[in-house]
Write a protein that holds these residues in place. Structure first.
Motif, PDB file in Angstrom:
ATOM      1  N   ALA A   2     -36.073  24.854 -54.276  1.00  0.00           N
ATOM      2  CA  ALA A   2     -36.156  25.635 -55.514  1.00  0.00           C
ATOM      3  C   ALA A   2     -35.570  24.861 -56.693  1.00  0.00           C
ATOM      4  O   ALA A   2     -36.128  24.882 -57.798  1.00  0.00           O
ATOM      5  CB  ALA A   2     -35.444  26.971 -55.327  1.00  0.00           C
ATOM      6  N   TRP A   3     -34.458  24.168 -56.481  1.00  0.00           N
ATOM      7  CA  TRP A   3     -33.800  23.376 -57.527  1.00  0.00           C
ATOM      8  C   TRP A   3     -34.762  22.315 -58.070  1.00  0.00           C
ATOM      9  O   TRP A   3     -34.882  22.136 -59.284  1.00  0.00           O
ATOM     10  CB  TRP A   3     -32.543  22.763 -56.929  1.00  0.00           C
ATOM     11  CG  TRP A   3     -31.746  21.825 -57.768  1.00  0.00           C
ATOM     12  CD1 TRP A   3     -31.039  22.127 -58.898  1.00  0.00           C
ATOM     13  CD2 TRP A   3     -31.519  20.430 -57.515  1.00  0.00           C
ATOM     14  NE1 TRP A   3     -30.379  20.998 -59.366  1.00  0.00           N
ATOM     15  CE2 TRP A   3     -30.667  19.951 -58.530  1.00  0.00           C
ATOM     16  CE3 TRP A   3     -31.944  19.549 -56.522  1.00  0.00           C
ATOM     17  CZ2 TRP A   3     -30.236  18.626 -58.590  1.00  0.00           C
ATOM     18  CZ3 TRP A   3     -31.521  18.236 -56.571  1.00  0.00           C
ATOM     19  CH2 TRP A   3     -30.682  17.786 -57.592  1.00  0.00           C
ATOM     20  N   LEU A   4     -35.447  21.628 -57.169  1.00  0.00           N
ATOM     21  CA  LEU A   4     -36.382  20.584 -57.585  1.00  0.00           C
ATOM     22  C   LEU A   4     -37.603  21.168 -58.288  1.00  0.00           C
ATOM     23  O   LEU A   4     -38.046  20.649 -59.326  1.00  0.00           O
ATOM     24  CB  LEU A   4     -36.795  19.739 -56.379  1.00  0.00           C
ATOM     25  CG  LEU A   4     -35.686  18.842 -55.828  1.00  0.00           C
ATOM     26  CD1 LEU A   4     -35.964  18.457 -54.381  1.00  0.00           C
ATOM     27  CD2 LEU A   4     -35.509  17.615 -56.706  1.00  0.00           C
ATOM     28  N   VAL A  11     -42.886  18.170 -53.303  1.00  0.00           N
ATOM     29  CA  VAL A  11     -41.604  18.510 -52.688  1.00  0.00           C
ATOM     30  C   VAL A  11     -41.951  19.251 -51.399  1.00  0.00           C
ATOM     31  O   VAL A  11     -42.391  20.391 -51.424  1.00  0.00           O
ATOM     32  CB  VAL A  11     -40.737  19.398 -53.614  1.00  0.00           C
ATOM     33  CG1 VAL A  11     -39.397  19.705 -52.943  1.00  0.00           C
ATOM     34  CG2 VAL A  11     -40.521  18.734 -54.964  1.00  0.00           C
ATOM     35  N   LEU A  12     -41.791  18.565 -50.288  1.00  0.00           N
ATOM     36  CA  LEU A  12     -42.307  19.093 -49.027  1.00  0.00           C
ATOM     37  C   LEU A  12     -41.213  19.229 -47.979  1.00  0.00           C
ATOM     38  O   LEU A  12     -40.315  18.390 -47.897  1.00  0.00           O
ATOM     39  CB  LEU A  12     -43.410  18.168 -48.508  1.00  0.00           C
ATOM     40  CG  LEU A  12     -44.559  17.904 -49.492  1.00  0.00           C
ATOM     41  CD1 LEU A  12     -45.524  16.888 -48.925  1.00  0.00           C
ATOM     42  CD2 LEU A  12     -45.277  19.198 -49.841  1.00  0.00           C
ATOM     43  N   GLN A  13     -41.320  20.273 -47.193  1.00  0.00           N
ATOM     44  CA  GLN A  13     -40.388  20.501 -46.099  1.00  0.00           C
ATOM     45  C   GLN A  13     -41.055  20.125 -44.788  1.00  0.00           C
ATOM     46  O   GLN A  13     -42.219  20.457 -44.551  1.00  0.00           O
ATOM     47  CB  GLN A  13     -39.947  21.965 -46.065  1.00  0.00           C
ATOM     48  CG  GLN A  13     -39.123  22.355 -47.278  1.00  0.00           C
ATOM     49  CD  GLN A  13     -38.538  23.741 -47.179  1.00  0.00           C
ATOM     50  OE1 GLN A  13     -38.042  24.125 -46.134  1.00  0.00           O
ATOM     51  NE2 GLN A  13     -38.596  24.482 -48.265  1.00  0.00           N
ATOM     52  N   PRO A  32     -38.231  14.428 -41.941  1.00  0.00           N
ATOM     53  CA  PRO A  32     -37.101  14.809 -42.784  1.00  0.00           C
ATOM     54  C   PRO A  32     -37.176  16.295 -43.128  1.00  0.00           C
ATOM     55  O   PRO A  32     -38.249  16.880 -43.207  1.00  0.00           O
ATOM     56  CB  PRO A  32     -37.259  13.961 -44.037  1.00  0.00           C
ATOM     57  CG  PRO A  32     -38.421  13.078 -43.830  1.00  0.00           C
ATOM     58  CD  PRO A  32     -39.110  13.468 -42.581  1.00  0.00           C
ATOM     59  N   ASP A  33     -36.012  16.891 -43.354  1.00  0.00           N
ATOM     60  CA  ASP A  33     -35.978  18.300 -43.707  1.00  0.00           C
ATOM     61  C   ASP A  33     -36.654  18.550 -45.044  1.00  0.00           C
ATOM     62  O   ASP A  33     -37.296  19.580 -45.246  1.00  0.00           O
ATOM     63  CB  ASP A  33     -34.528  18.796 -43.729  1.00  0.00           C
ATOM     64  CG  ASP A  33     -33.916  18.756 -42.344  1.00  0.00           C
ATOM     65  OD1 ASP A  33     -34.570  19.227 -41.389  1.00  0.00           O
ATOM     66  OD2 ASP A  33     -32.796  18.237 -42.197  1.00  0.00           O
ATOM     67  N   LEU A  34     -36.520  17.604 -45.954  1.00  0.00           N
ATOM     68  CA  LEU A  34     -37.139  17.715 -47.270  1.00  0.00           C
ATOM     69  C   LEU A  34     -37.521  16.317 -47.724  1.00  0.00           C
ATOM     70  O   LEU A  34     -36.775  15.361 -47.473  1.00  0.00           O
ATOM     71  CB  LEU A  34     -36.125  18.322 -48.257  1.00  0.00           C
ATOM     72  CG  LEU A  34     -36.629  18.800 -49.606  1.00  0.00           C
ATOM     73  CD1 LEU A  34     -37.471  20.059 -49.452  1.00  0.00           C
ATOM     74  CD2 LEU A  34     -35.443  19.108 -50.506  1.00  0.00           C
ATOM     75  N   SER A  35     -38.661  16.197 -48.345  1.00  0.00           N
ATOM     76  CA  SER A  35     -39.064  14.903 -48.900  1.00  0.00           C
ATOM     77  C   SER A  35     -39.642  15.135 -50.295  1.00  0.00           C
ATOM     78  O   SER A  35     -40.303  16.137 -50.546  1.00  0.00           O
ATOM     79  CB  SER A  35     -40.076  14.185 -47.999  1.00  0.00           C
ATOM     80  OG  SER A  35     -41.182  15.016 -47.692  1.00  0.00           O
ATOM     81  N   PRO A  54     -48.605  13.336 -54.400  1.00  0.00           N
ATOM     82  CA  PRO A  54     -48.779  14.021 -53.119  1.00  0.00           C
ATOM     83  C   PRO A  54     -49.276  13.054 -52.039  1.00  0.00           C
ATOM     84  O   PRO A  54     -50.144  12.212 -52.301  1.00  0.00           O
ATOM     85  CB  PRO A  54     -49.840  15.088 -53.410  1.00  0.00           C
ATOM     86  CG  PRO A  54     -49.788  15.287 -54.891  1.00  0.00           C
ATOM     87  CD  PRO A  54     -49.386  13.958 -55.469  1.00  0.00           C
ATOM     88  N   PRO A  55     -48.705  13.171 -50.833  1.00  0.00           N
ATOM     89  CA  PRO A  55     -49.180  12.297 -49.753  1.00  0.00           C
ATOM     90  C   PRO A  55     -50.576  12.712 -49.303  1.00  0.00           C
ATOM     91  O   PRO A  55     -50.981  13.865 -49.486  1.00  0.00           O
ATOM     92  CB  PRO A  55     -48.150  12.530 -48.640  1.00  0.00           C
ATOM     93  CG  PRO A  55     -47.641  13.913 -48.894  1.00  0.00           C
ATOM     94  CD  PRO A  55     -47.658  14.079 -50.392  1.00  0.00           C
ATOM     95  N   GLY A  56     -51.296  11.760 -48.749  1.00  0.00           N
ATOM     96  CA  GLY A  56     -52.596  12.082 -48.177  1.00  0.00           C
ATOM     97  C   GLY A  56     -52.423  13.004 -46.979  1.00  0.00           C
ATOM     98  O   GLY A  56     -51.337  13.094 -46.394  1.00  0.00           O
ATOM     99  N   ARG A  57     -53.475  13.672 -46.626  1.00  0.00           N
ATOM    100  CA  ARG A  57     -53.417  14.596 -45.496  1.00  0.00           C
ATOM    101  C   ARG A  57     -53.322  13.798 -44.196  1.00  0.00           C
ATOM    102  O   ARG A  57     -54.246  13.081 -43.824  1.00  0.00           O
ATOM    103  CB  ARG A  57     -54.654  15.482 -45.488  1.00  0.00           C
ATOM    104  CG  ARG A  57     -54.580  16.565 -44.484  1.00  0.00           C
ATOM    105  CD  ARG A  57     -55.733  17.514 -44.625  1.00  0.00           C
ATOM    106  NE  ARG A  57     -55.607  18.564 -43.634  1.00  0.00           N
ATOM    107  CZ  ARG A  57     -56.301  19.653 -43.638  1.00  0.00           C
ATOM    108  NH1 ARG A  57     -57.199  19.847 -44.585  1.00  0.00           N
ATOM    109  NH2 ARG A  57     -56.144  20.547 -42.698  1.00  0.00           N
TER     110      ARG A  57
END
Length: 187
Positions: free
Chosen positions: A59-61, A71-73, A90-93, A98-101
Motif C-alpha cells: 500500500a505504501w508503494l 509492485v508484486l507479491q 520474494p515476498d514483495l518485488s 511489469p515483468p513478462g508473464r
C-alpha cells in the motif's frame, strides 16, 4: 511421509519446472524454492503478521505512485548461477516495468526485492538470499525482521557487486517516509 518415501519420488535433478509444479500442488501454502546450486528449500506458509507487513509495504508503494502491476507479491524470479538457474519467491518485488508473464521472471527489471523473515527463515533471508540477490544484480534488497520494531534492513548493491547495509529502521519509520527517499522511482 518419510524421507525415504520422498526420495523415491524426487527426481535426481530438481528443475524450475519441478519447483513450479510443487508450488502449485501444495495444498498448505508452502513455498518451494531452489538455489542456483540446486538446493531445494521449503518455506513455511505466511502467517497473518507476515501478510500484514507485506500489505502495508504494498500500500505504501502504491500510494506513492508505483503502478500496481509493478509492485508484486510472491512472484517467482529466476536467479542464474554459474552452474544453473535457481528460483526464489520474494515476498514483495518492485519492478521498473511489469515483468513478462512467466512463472520465473527474469531479474533484469527488478528495482527491489523484500523478504519478511518467518520463523525458520532467518539464515535464508539474512545470509543466503543476500548473496544470491546481489549476484543476480538486483539493486536493492530489504529484509524485514519480525522483532518488536519490525526492523527493516535496507541493502544496496555496491560497486563490488555485493550488498552494503544502507539503512536500518523500524517499519513504522520507513512507512512515514517517501519511497523516493529509498528507491529510484524511474518507472
Amino acid at each position: 511421509m518419510s524421507a525415504e518415501a520422498v526420495g523415491m519420488y524426487m527426481p535426481a535433478v530438481v528443475t524450475l519446472d519441478d519447483v513450479a509444479a510443487m508450488n502449485s500442488a501444495d495444498p498448505n501454502g508452502h513455498r518451494y524454492e531452489t538455489s542456483p546450486e540446486g538446493v531445494l528449500s521449503v518455506m513455511p506458509p505466511p502467517d497473518s503478521e507476515h501478510a500484514t507487513i507485506a500489505s502495508r509495504l504494498f500500500a505504501w508503494l502504491i500510494m506513492a505512485g508505483w503502478p500496481a502491476e509493478q509492485v508484486l507479491q510472491a512472484v517467482g524470479v529466476r536467479i542464474s548461477g554459474p552452474n544453473g538457474d535457481g528460483g526464489r519467491i520474494p515476498d514483495l518485488s518492485v519492478w521498473r516495468k511489469p515483468p513478462g508473464r512467466s512463472v520465473w521472471a527474469a531479474v533484469t527489471e527488478i528495482a527491489l526485492v523484500v523478504e519478511i523473515v518467518s520463523p525458520g527463515s532467518e539464515a535464508m533471508d539474512s545470509v543466503t538470499k543476500v548473496r544470491e540477490y546481489a549476484s543476480a544484480g538486483i539493486p536493492q534488497y530489504w529484509v524485514v525482521d519480525r522483532d518488536g520494531a519490525q526492523t527493516v534492513i535496507l541493502h544496496r548493491l555496491g560497486g563490488d557487486g555485493s550488498y552494503e547495509e544502507h539503512a536500518k529502521m523500524p517499519l513504522a519509520w520507513l512507512l512515514q517516509s517517501s519511497p523516493a527517499d529509498h528507491l529510484d522511482q524511474s518507472f
